[in-house]
Design an enzyme around this catalytic site. Structure first.
Site, PDB file in Angstrom:
ATOM      1  N   LYS A 101      -6.154 -10.872 -14.091  1.00 32.45           N
ATOM      2  CA  LYS A 101      -6.238  -9.417 -14.142  1.00 32.45           C
ATOM      3  C   LYS A 101      -6.623  -8.938 -12.760  1.00 32.45           C
ATOM      4  O   LYS A 101      -7.795  -8.972 -12.375  1.00 32.45           O
ATOM      5  CB  LYS A 101      -7.261  -8.966 -15.179  1.00 32.45           C
ATOM      6  CG  LYS A 101      -7.307  -7.459 -15.317  1.00 32.45           C
ATOM      7  CD  LYS A 101      -8.084  -7.038 -16.543  1.00 32.45           C
ATOM      8  CE  LYS A 101      -7.987  -5.551 -16.790  1.00 32.45           C
ATOM      9  NZ  LYS A 101      -8.561  -4.741 -15.717  1.00 32.45           N
ATOM     10  N   ASP A 123      11.611  -9.898  12.806  1.00 32.73           N
ATOM     11  CA  ASP A 123      11.650  -8.599  13.488  1.00 32.73           C
ATOM     12  C   ASP A 123      12.950  -8.423  14.277  1.00 32.73           C
ATOM     13  O   ASP A 123      13.482  -7.317  14.375  1.00 32.73           O
ATOM     14  CB  ASP A 123      10.445  -8.450  14.423  1.00 32.73           C
ATOM     15  CG  ASP A 123       9.160  -8.245  13.622  1.00 32.73           C
ATOM     16  OD1 ASP A 123       9.258  -7.914  12.419  1.00 32.73           O
ATOM     17  OD2 ASP A 123       8.068  -8.432  14.188  1.00 32.73           O
TER      18      ASP A 123
END
Ligand code: IVH
Length: 672
Positions: A117, A39
């Site tokens: 998947k 940050d």
């Protein structure tokens, strides 16, 4: 203000560092910096850019949330269609898929890449000169919604690709999803704020991506997993799926680390069993595994059918099953007038959603399963979507129940059928009339304003505005939407007509094969059966639909009311098949099929079959013990196909030209 050299150097350095940390964090899953330090870097870059706004461009890591809320998503065309996958549900189904592919490629063993998947939603990312310029949902496969502003907020999606071999254009395909931890945190926050909680991670991901305000999307724990390439320019497509995945990762894209190259059927099945056992421990939900033929060249040879590749399959995990009780059985009327019994259930949480209804399909199905009101039943979501009753727990059946008898008809059945037919006609994948939903259709039919889909095009705003709950503005909007749908495609129209057995894929095949509605309407059953994927049942259903005078009248009225669709004159030749315009004679005995079968096959391919050989005969198909007709053909110099040649023709009708050339150049009497 000119940018001091030191400032632009520092900005470039910060960007590189931040991108590198993103890569370590999202792609390699191995961060080397604390969140606080990250940050700080981002804060420093932001401060520099604020001081020198010329430092800012769209690829800067500070520019993830930029765009203002949109009014709606734009529709955009994919450069290459986005496909779906065919499913298999058990080892037998997978075995058939495996064997078929080996057979088609003429090999004994085949190499696959297996990938998880993920259960999210498909996305296409377009990178130009390495910069993310567009992100689009799948939509109908050809066109999706432009969700670029939202996708830019997902930190795991690089705004610029890494490395020196970045292609000038690359369409990346992947799945946007929310992992299990993110889902739990999101729902906790939603519930604290009094917002709606999501039923499952898939819905949460879809809902988050379809926010009109990117600032909301930015607050959602979305991630991505990339698994393929659409369009690519300026460089070769990688030679295998494995190479594709490695390359995507090198480019800085997040790829699952659960993929493997497997050779042979038992290795594939073993990987499925292994994952079925480990699945609960994964950090994200998966609903199956995807098996893709590894070699790009083999993929190209296998090609596509309808909207799915033939070289890949989704091997689904067995659906979740739960017990619940049947409170009542209602009857619904479908668009073709068929009655469908529906079980009303005590609400139960299955496969990630709460279900309260399950289809019982038809009278046969109810009889077979003997589902009764009051029964305790096992339910599941078939193919993880449509809820269905699997079986009755007879041990828990209360006393005094009776077998359920489906009524032969219900009140207002004809009206209900009309309503369903019109809802279908207007639906998104058919004529796509925006704003014409189920309630409104029921209202229009109930008021006697609309009886068939054609009547929609005769409506006017004034009449509509007279309906209950319909203002002048909504009436005008609806008329405008109906107007827009007037110009459509043959595929959509065919799908919308609601011909029994003709779904979207069949409609597309028909349109492609015949090119024009009148040719389909006039096609004999044999010609319909010659269309890819159409068998005798579907062909008969299409024929009888067009034989119905009311349906023909519907088409006449649609045209008269200005409905128009694109037709392809060019498809005329293909309309009757590769043997169009050829005349042939059958003689002798064929081993593989009867003479009648051979005749109808030839006719289905467009040939005219006659009984006598003449100068007008183009070729003769001669089985064993062919007599005078064969001799006559030979004396006239007409091509004679023996059974072997005919077998080749049946497999590849388009080879007719080649076969006739060979047959004609062969001296009479030579059967070889
Ligand atoms: S490949 C040409 N690979 O499943 C192949 N799809 O029903 C098309 N999906 O729309 C897709 N994980 O959203 C592929 N590893 C994976 C996938 C995957 C999830 C989704 C995708 C697609 C749907 C197919």
């Amino acid at each position: 203000m000119p940018i001091p050299e030191a400032a632009s150097r520092r900005a470039a350095e910060l960007r590189r560092e931040i991108d590198q940390h993103n890569y370590r964090y999202y792609v390699e899953d191995d961060p080397t910096i604390s969140d606080a330090d990250y940050d700080r870097l981002l804060g420093e870059l932001e401060a520099l850019e604020q001081q020198y706004p010329d430092l800012i461009d769209a690829a800067s890591p500070t520019q993830r949330v930029g765009a203002a809320p949109a009014a709606q998503f734009r529709s955009v065309a994919h450069l290459r269609p986005m496909l779906s996958l065919n499913n298999v549900f058990d080892e037998e189904g997978f075995g058939e898929f495996y064997t078929r592919l080996c057979h088609e490629l003429g090999v004994d063993t085949l190499e696959f890449v297996v990938e998880p998947k993920l259960d999210g939603l498909a996305i296409s990312l377009l990178y130009e000169q390495g910069v993310l310029v567009r992100a689009a949902t799948r939509g109908d496969g050809a066109q999706g919604e432009d969700v670029t502003a939202n996708v830019r907020t997902i930190r795991a999606v690089p705004l610029a690709l890494r490395g020196d071999d970045v292609p000038p254009l690359l369409e990346v395909r992947g799945e946007i999803f929310i992992d299990k931890a993110g889902f739990a945190a999101l729902n906790a926050a939603q519930s604290v704020n009094g917002d709606k909680v999501f039923a499952n991670p898939r819905n949460a991901a879809a809902g988050s991506l379809r926010q009109l305000d990117p600032r909301i999307t930015a607050g959602r724990p979305l991630s991505i997993s990339c698994y393929g390439i659409g369009a690519i320019e300026g460089t070769e497509r990688p030679p295998s799926q494995a190479a594709t995945l490695s390359w995507l990762r090198q480019l800085g894209l997040r790829v699952s680390n659960e993929w493997q190259v497997l050779s042979g059927r038992s290795a594939c099945v073993a990987s499925y069993r292994d994952m079925a056992a480990r699945r609960a421990q994964l950090g994200y939900e998966i609903d199956g595994l995807v098996y893709k033929v590894n070699s790009t060249a083999d993929q190209e040879r296998l090609g596509y059918v309808a909207r799915a590749p033939r070289w890949a399959v989704a091997f689904k995990f067995p659906p979740d099953e739960r017990e619940t009780r049947v409170l009542a059985i209602d009857v619904q009327v479908g668009r073709t007038g068929a009655l469908t019994p529906v079980a009303r259930l005590e609400p139960v949480f299955v496969g990630g959603v709460t279900i309260t209804n399950a289809t019982l399909h038809n009278a046969d199905e109810i009889r077979r399963k003997d589902v009764r009101i009051g029964d305790t039943v096992i339910v599941r979501r078939a193919g993880d979507v449509i809820p269905e009753v699997v079986r009755v727990v007879t041990a828990k059946r209360p006393a005094g129940t009776e077998p359920y008898v489906l009524p032969a008809s219900v009140n207002d059945q004809d009206e209900a059928r009309r309503v369903q037919a019109i809802i279908h006609f207007a639906s998104r994948r058919a004529l796509d009339i925006e704003g014409l939903g189920a309630k409104l259709v029921a209202q229009l039919v109930g008021a006697g304003l609309v009886r068939t889909p054609a009547d929609l095009f005769a409506l006017d705003a004034e009449t509509l505005a007279g309906l209950e709950r319909m203002g002048e503005k909504s009436a005008r909007n609806l008329i405008a939407a109906i107007d827009r749908s007037r110009s459509t495609t043959l595929d959509r129209l065919l799908h919308g007509l609601g011909i029994p057995e003709v779904g979207e894929a069949t409609a597309a095949s028909l349109a492609r094969h015949f090119g024009a509605l009148d040719r389909i309407a006039g096609a004999p059953v044999a010609a319909l059966e010659a269309v890819e994927d159409i068998g005798p049942v579907v062909a008969a259903s299409i024929r009888s639909w067009f034989d119905d005078a009311a349906n023909r009248e519907l088409i006449v009225r649609l045209r008269a009311l200005g409905v128009n669709w694109t037709e392809h004159e060019g498809a005329a030749a293909a309309a009757t098949g590769p043997l169009d315009g050829l005349t042939c004679v059958l003689t002798g005995t064929l081993e593989d099929m009867t003479r009648d079968e051979a005749k109808s096959w030839l006719e289905a391919q467009g040939a005219r079959v006659t009984s006598a050989v003449s100068k007008k005969t183009d070729f003769v198909v001669a089985g064993a013990e062919a007599g005078s007709r064969r001799t006559k053909a030979e004396s006239l110099g007409i091509a004679v196909l023996d059974e072997a040649a005919f077998t080749v023709l049946r497999e590849e009708p388009a080879a007719i030209g080649r076969l006739l050339d060979v047959a004609q150049s062969r001296p009479a009497g030579d059967n070889g």
